[in-house]
Design an enzyme around this catalytic site. Structure first.
Site, PDB file in Angstrom:
ATOM      1  CB  SER A 102      41.740  46.909  47.944  1.00 13.33           C
ATOM      2  OG  SER A 102      41.006  45.818  48.644  1.00 13.33           O
ATOM      3  CG  ASP A 232      39.043  42.193  41.883  1.00 11.86           C
ATOM      4  OD1 ASP A 232      38.896  41.292  43.109  1.00 11.86           O
ATOM      5  OD2 ASP A 232      38.933  43.504  42.168  1.00 11.86           O
ATOM      6  CG  HIS A 260      41.872  42.989  44.735  1.00 12.94           C
ATOM      7  ND1 HIS A 260      40.627  43.478  44.779  1.00 12.94           N
ATOM      8  CD2 HIS A 260      42.432  43.280  45.723  1.00 12.94           C
ATOM      9  CE1 HIS A 260      40.362  44.196  45.797  1.00 12.94           C
ATOM     10  NE2 HIS A 260      41.476  44.135  46.435  1.00 12.94           N
TER      11      HIS A 260
END
Length: 287
Positions: A102, A232, A260
Site C-alpha cells: 500500500s 483491489d 488490497h
C-alpha cells in the site's frame, strides 16, 4: 522473533526481527495508518524459514513507536522514507531487499529513488506509482469511495474504532473472496490495544510530502516485482500494471480475486514469489 527499540533522526521506533542475521535481509514497510502487526507473524516466519532475515517496524504514530499529538505530527512523508534508512542503519545493514505494501510501497519506491545503494531489490504490493508516471490510473471503486465518505467513527472509543477498521478491512478485501471477520477483528483489536495512542494514527492522513527525489520511476535500478490483487478496490489492478510498465524490467504477479493488502489466503504465494525474486535479485520475470 525479537522486538527491539531503535533511535533514528532523534526519534524512537519499535522494530522486530525474524530469522538468522546472517541471511539476506528483507525490510518490510507497512502502509501508513497501520503498525507492523499487519505484517503478520505467520507471514514473516514463512520468509524467515525460507532463509531471509526479516525486519518489520512500527511507523511513527503507530504501535510502540514515537507518538505525536493528533493533528500535529511534526514530520513529513519524506521522514518516513528516512526512517526506513534509519532502521537499516540501526541493524548495521548496508542494503536490503525492500518489500512495501500500500502506501508502504510508495515509501519503498521513494527509498529506491533516493537511496538506491540501500535497496538490493524491490517488491511492491497493492500500491500505486509514488511519482507522476503519465499513465491514466483507474479510480477507486464506488464501494470503497462510499465507505470512505460515509463511515463514521468515534476515535475516543476503542469499540467504535475497532468496528470502523473491521468495516474498512471488509471493503479492502474486495468482495470476491470470503471475508474472515474473526481474524480481522482480532488483528484490529491487537493493533488498537498495543498502540501508545491509537487516535494519533490519523496524522498519517494529513502528512505533507516533504522533499524527496523527483526522478521518474524509470530511473529505479533495483530489480522489481509488482504484486497486485485483481479485485483491489483502493488501487485497482491498473495501478500495479502501470508500475510494472514504468519500472525497467519489473515483473508482475497478479493475484486473482485478491483485494488490497496481504490476505492470509495468499501468504504462501506471495512468500514464494518474494523468496524467488530476492534470490534472483537481478533477473525479474513475469509470473
Amino acid at each position: 522473533m525479537s522486538e527491539r527499540m531503535i533511535y533514528t533522526a532523534g526519534v524512537e521506533l519499535c522494530t522486530e526481527h525474524f530469522g538468522d542475521p546472517a541471511d539476506p535481509p528483507v525490510l518490510l514497510v507497512m502502509g501508513t495508518g497501520a503498525s507492523m502487526l499487519w505484517w503478520e507473524e505467520g507471514f514473516c516466519r514463512l520468509l524467515a524459514e525460507g532463509g531471509r532475515f526479516v525486519i518489520r517496524y512500527d511507523h511513527r504514530d503507530t504501535g510502540r513507536s514515537v507518538t505525536y499529538q493528533p493533528g500535529r505530527p511534526g514530520y513529513t512523508g519524506a521522514d518516513l522514507v528516512g526512517d526506513a534508512v534509519g532502521v537499516l542503519d540501526a541493524y548495521g545493514i548496508p542494503a536490503a531487499h525492500v518489500v512495501g505494501v500500500s502506501a508502504g510501497g510508495g515509501l519503498a519506491q521513494l527509498l529506491a529513488l533516493g537511496h538506491a545503494d540501500r535497496v538490493l531489490s524491490l517488491v511492491l504490493v497493492s500500491t500505486s506509482p509514488a511519482v507522476p508516471c503519465g499513465l491514466e490510473l483507474p479510480p477507486p471503486t464506488e464501494e470503497f469511495m462510499r465507505f470512505v465518505s460515509t463511515a463514521q467513527v468515534d476515535w475516543s472509543q476503542d469499540a467504535s474504532v475497532i468496528e470502523y477498521l473491521v468495516g474498512y478491512e471488509r471493503v479492502l478485501a474486495g468482495g470476491r473472496r470470503p471475508f474472515d471477520e474473526t481474524a480481522a477483528r482480532e488483528l484490529v483489536r491487537r493493533d488498537v490495544e498495543r498502540a501508545h495512542d491509537f487516535p494519533a494514527v490519523q496524522n498519517h492522513d494529513s502528512l505533507p510530502e516533504g522533499e524527496h527525489s523527483r526522478e521518474p520511476l524509470s530511473s529505479i535500478t533495483a530489480p522489481t516485482l509488482v504484486i497486485h490483487g485483481t479485485a483491489d478496490p483502493m488501487f485497482p489492478f491498473g495501478h500495479g500494471r502501470a508500475l510494472a510498465q514504468e519500472i525497467p524490467a519489473a515483473g508482475l504477479l497478479a493475484l486473482q480475486g485478491a483485494g488490497h493488502g496481504i490476505g492470509r489466503a495468499d501468504w504462501e504465494t506471495i512468500a514464494r514469489a518474494i523468496l524467488a525474486h530476492t534470490a534472483a535479485a537481478g533477473n525479474p520475470q513475469v509470473y
